[in-house]
Design an enzyme around this catalytic site. Structure first.
Site, PDB file in Angstrom:
ATOM      1  N   SER A 135       0.865  -1.169   0.000  1.00 31.40           N
ATOM      2  CA  SER A 135       0.000   0.000   0.000  1.00 31.40           C
ATOM      3  C   SER A 135       0.907   1.225   0.000  1.00 31.40           C
ATOM      4  O   SER A 135       1.712   1.392   0.917  1.00 31.40           O
ATOM      5  CB  SER A 135      -0.857  -0.041   1.270  1.00 31.40           C
ATOM      6  OG  SER A 135      -1.555   1.160   1.448  1.00 31.40           O
ATOM      7  N   LYS A 161      -1.087  -1.041  -4.397  1.00 31.36           N
ATOM      8  CA  LYS A 161      -2.279  -0.249  -4.063  1.00 31.36           C
ATOM      9  C   LYS A 161      -1.846   1.196  -3.854  1.00 31.36           C
ATOM     10  O   LYS A 161      -0.876   1.462  -3.140  1.00 31.36           O
ATOM     11  CB  LYS A 161      -2.908  -0.845  -2.805  1.00 31.36           C
ATOM     12  CG  LYS A 161      -3.820   0.067  -2.011  1.00 31.36           C
ATOM     13  CD  LYS A 161      -4.519  -0.706  -0.906  1.00 31.36           C
ATOM     14  CE  LYS A 161      -4.623   0.097   0.379  1.00 31.36           C
ATOM     15  NZ  LYS A 161      -5.207  -0.690   1.476  1.00 31.36           N
ATOM     16  N   LYS A 163      -2.840   5.018  -2.637  1.00 28.67           N
ATOM     17  CA  LYS A 163      -3.778   5.848  -1.881  1.00 28.67           C
ATOM     18  C   LYS A 163      -4.157   7.041  -2.749  1.00 28.67           C
ATOM     19  O   LYS A 163      -3.284   7.617  -3.427  1.00 28.67           O
ATOM     20  CB  LYS A 163      -3.112   6.337  -0.587  1.00 28.67           C
ATOM     21  CG  LYS A 163      -2.840   5.219   0.413  1.00 28.67           C
ATOM     22  CD  LYS A 163      -4.133   4.752   1.061  1.00 28.67           C
ATOM     23  CE  LYS A 163      -3.859   3.771   2.201  1.00 28.67           C
ATOM     24  NZ  LYS A 163      -5.111   3.309   2.824  1.00 28.67           N
ATOM     25  N   ASP A 188      -7.106   3.116  -3.042  1.00 31.60           N
ATOM     26  CA  ASP A 188      -7.804   3.173  -1.752  1.00 31.60           C
ATOM     27  C   ASP A 188      -8.016   4.638  -1.397  1.00 31.60           C
ATOM     28  O   ASP A 188      -7.063   5.399  -1.254  1.00 31.60           O
ATOM     29  CB  ASP A 188      -6.953   2.481  -0.673  1.00 31.60           C
ATOM     30  CG  ASP A 188      -7.662   2.417   0.679  1.00 31.60           C
ATOM     31  OD1 ASP A 188      -8.803   2.902   0.787  1.00 31.60           O
ATOM     32  OD2 ASP A 188      -7.059   1.864   1.629  1.00 31.60           O
ATOM     33  N   GLU A 213     -10.999   0.755  -3.331  1.00 29.80           N
ATOM     34  CA  GLU A 213     -11.294   0.469  -1.926  1.00 29.80           C
ATOM     35  C   GLU A 213     -11.918   1.676  -1.229  1.00 29.80           C
ATOM     36  O   GLU A 213     -11.385   2.789  -1.301  1.00 29.80           O
ATOM     37  CB  GLU A 213      -9.970   0.076  -1.243  1.00 29.80           C
ATOM     38  CG  GLU A 213     -10.093  -0.427   0.176  1.00 29.80           C
ATOM     39  CD  GLU A 213      -8.719  -0.844   0.739  1.00 29.80           C
ATOM     40  OE1 GLU A 213      -7.785  -1.110  -0.056  1.00 29.80           O
ATOM     41  OE2 GLU A 213      -8.596  -0.884   1.975  1.00 29.80           O
ATOM     42  N   ASP A 238     -13.570  -1.627   3.184  1.00 29.45           N
ATOM     43  CA  ASP A 238     -12.639  -1.732   4.310  1.00 29.45           C
ATOM     44  C   ASP A 238     -13.368  -1.167   5.536  1.00 29.45           C
ATOM     45  O   ASP A 238     -14.034  -1.911   6.276  1.00 29.45           O
ATOM     46  CB  ASP A 238     -11.348  -0.951   3.964  1.00 29.45           C
ATOM     47  CG  ASP A 238     -10.346  -0.834   5.105  1.00 29.45           C
ATOM     48  OD1 ASP A 238     -10.657  -1.256   6.226  1.00 29.45           O
ATOM     49  OD2 ASP A 238      -9.231  -0.292   4.889  1.00 29.45           O
ATOM     50  N   LYS A 262      -9.607  -6.888   8.091  1.00 30.69           N
ATOM     51  CA  LYS A 262      -8.596  -6.444   9.057  1.00 30.69           C
ATOM     52  C   LYS A 262      -8.987  -7.008  10.403  1.00 30.69           C
ATOM     53  O   LYS A 262     -10.114  -6.782  10.875  1.00 30.69           O
ATOM     54  CB  LYS A 262      -8.527  -4.915   9.117  1.00 30.69           C
ATOM     55  CG  LYS A 262      -7.880  -4.292   7.892  1.00 30.69           C
ATOM     56  CD  LYS A 262      -7.735  -2.804   8.025  1.00 30.69           C
ATOM     57  CE  LYS A 262      -7.112  -2.223   6.747  1.00 30.69           C
ATOM     58  NZ  LYS A 262      -7.215  -0.750   6.729  1.00 30.69           N
ATOM     59  N   GLY A 290      -3.790  -3.928   6.146  1.00 35.46           N
ATOM     60  CA  GLY A 290      -2.775  -3.616   7.150  1.00 35.46           C
ATOM     61  C   GLY A 290      -3.085  -2.303   7.840  1.00 35.46           C
ATOM     62  O   GLY A 290      -3.830  -1.474   7.316  1.00 35.46           O
TER      63      GLY A 290
HETATM   64  O1  OSB Z   1      -7.039   1.831   4.573  1.00 35.27           O
HETATM   65  O2  OSB Z   1      -5.787   0.146   4.393  1.00 35.27           O
HETATM   66  C1  OSB Z   1      -6.010   1.253   4.877  1.00 35.27           C
HETATM   67  C2  OSB Z   1      -2.995   2.353   6.979  1.00 35.27           C
HETATM   68  C3  OSB Z   1      -3.634   2.989   8.035  1.00 35.27           C
HETATM   69  C4  OSB Z   1      -4.998   3.091   8.017  1.00 35.27           C
HETATM   70  C5  OSB Z   1      -5.752   2.543   6.968  1.00 35.27           C
HETATM   71  C6  OSB Z   1      -5.126   1.884   5.929  1.00 35.27           C
HETATM   72  C7  OSB Z   1      -3.719   1.825   5.931  1.00 35.27           C
HETATM   73  C8  OSB Z   1      -2.964   1.195   4.851  1.00 35.27           C
HETATM   74  C9  OSB Z   1      -1.585   0.702   5.188  1.00 35.27           C
HETATM   75  O3  OSB Z   1      -3.334   1.121   3.702  1.00 35.27           O
HETATM   76  C10 OSB Z   1      -1.445  -0.746   4.969  1.00 35.27           C
HETATM   77  C11 OSB Z   1      -0.154  -1.247   5.557  1.00 35.27           C
HETATM   78  O4  OSB Z   1      -0.107  -1.596   6.760  1.00 35.27           O
HETATM   79  O5  OSB Z   1       0.799  -1.310   4.784  1.00 35.27           O
HETATM   80 MG    MG Z   2      -8.244   0.717   3.241  1.00 39.55          MG
END
Ligand code: OSB
Ligand code: MG
Length: 375
Positions: A135, A161, A163, A188, A213, A238, A262, A290
């Site tokens: 991510s 992925k 953001k 995401d 996402e 999510d 999660k 994560g």
């Molecule tokens: O939306 O998946 C998410 C990190 C903090 C809060 C929400 C998210 C995330 C990540 C990081 O996408 C995923 C990771 O641990 O690498």
């Molecule tokens: Mg997410």
């Protein structure tokens, strides 16, 4: 298992690099670890809250309070036959899944050790290696994002992925897709859009994304079901999925075609497995999300990801992507094929570096069961 001792710690850990999402930038993590001793066996769990209530309503501080004032007092000294049974002890507490998961998952680690099984096996997992994606946080320019994608692809990660947020979306995705026409790519938004942005989000359809996402509000399954009828890209939920009943509702409403599981968000391994099972029944693939976890949370994610319906690469990646030094040994490593080999030692299968944990601890509280006197 009789729960003899519970220790709650807050650790201060600094990510190697800042991580930007639509809700803000994180670098200094405040991580809660739960250490439980039952029948002389020690288990570890991690509370996967963020520092501020911008992902969901839980925070490091709310979890500290809920565990201290409600969960630990009702669990300490209790006799359980399985980790899953703890659910009934804490079911009166509304919500606060991440706080509950930290405690429940430590008990799963204990149960697995007592049964001399790797946690993955105790959960019913079958995979020996899990598929990994990464991510990537929001960057300052499409060029910098492309550089980061190249770097992660070179390490073998199977899915990237990205953001996104308004103003840092179409241009960025177009640039990455143009540079890498064939890679599995997803986005995401962490709830940064609303249904009024439907036309804008539809513009992402042309980039052949694996999924989009959580584009809409964190607690709104219904709006996602409307959006899904108006765009081609598969939606993945999510934030919206706090338990298996949400998963059922989302699937029935057509609010998503994929679910990100999660452990913290759904309250621990027991409920995560229910979400997994419901999705499997409806042919909805899942993957493990994560929360910028330390090694303890990461190890739990590895175990969960071995369940058979985890058919898409997750966000569980190498310790070294996040931390100069992780708190477990060995650290979680990724093979050149972009997989993690599942440990086969009993329990979590990674050892917690206790002295390093103590060094990082900024706050600590312990509960001990009353000593049972045998007459
Ligand atoms: O939306 O998946 C998410 C990190 C903090 C809060 C929400 C998210 C995330 C990540 C990081 O996408 C995923 C990771 O641990 O690498
Ligand atoms: Mg997410």
């Amino acid at each position: 298992m009789r729960i003899e001792s519970i220790t709650l710690r807050e650790l201060e850990m600094r990510l190697k690099a800042p991580f930007e999402t639509s809700f803000g930038v994180t670098q200094k993590r405040r991580i809660l670890l739960v250490e439980i001793v039952a029948d002389g066996v020690t288990g570890w769990g991690e509370v996967t809250t963020t520092e501020a209530p911008f992902y969901n309503y839980e925070t490091t501080d709310t979890a500290w309070q809920i565990i201290s004032d409600f969960i630990a007092p009702c669990v300490i000294g209790k006799e359980l036959s399985t980790a899953a049974e703890v659910e009934t002890l804490v079911s009166g507490i509304r919500g606060h899944q991440m706080a509950k998961a930290g405690v429940e998952n430590a008990l799963w680690d204990i149960e697995a050790q007592q049964k001399n099984l790797p946690l993955s096996r105790l959960l019913g997992g079958t995979l020996k290696e899990i598929a990994c994606g990464v991510s990537l946080g929001i960057r300052e320019s499409p060029r910098l994002l492309i550089e980061k994608v190249s770097e992660e692809r070179a390490k073998g990660y199977q899915r990237i992925k990205l953001k996104i947020k308004p103003g840092k979306d179409i241009e960025y995705i177009a640039a990455v897709r143009n540079e890498f026409p064939d890679i599995p790519l997803s986005v995401d938004a962490n709830s940064a859009y609303s249904l009024a942005d439907t036309d804008h989000l539809r513009a992402l359809d042309e980039f052949d994304l694996l999924m989009m996402e959580q584009p809409l509000q964190w607690d709104d399954i219904y709006s996602h079901s409307k959006l899904q009828t108006r765009i081609k890209t598969a939606l993945c939920l999510d934030e919206c999925i706090s338990h298996s009943r949400h998963a059922e509702a989302a699937i029935e409403l057509g609010g998503c075609r994929i679910i990100n599981v999660k452990l913290g968000r759904v309250g621990g391994h027991t409920e995560a497995r229910r979400v997994h099972d419901i999705c499997r029944t409806h042919a909805i693939p899942v993957w493990c999300g994560g929360m910028l976890e330390s090694g303890v949370g990461r190890a739990h994610n590895v175990a969960m990801s071995t369940l058979p319906n985890f058919t898409l690469p997750g966000d569980v990646s190498a310790s070294k992507r996040y931390w100069a030094d992780d708190i477990i040994e060995p650290e979680v490593e990724v093979t050149p094929n972009g997989t993690i080999r599942v440990p086969d030692a009993p329990g979590l299968g990674y050892a917690v570096r206790r002295s390093f944990v103590e060094h990082l601890t900024v706050k600590k509280r312990n509960w001990k069961a009353e000593v049972m006197v045998v007459a």
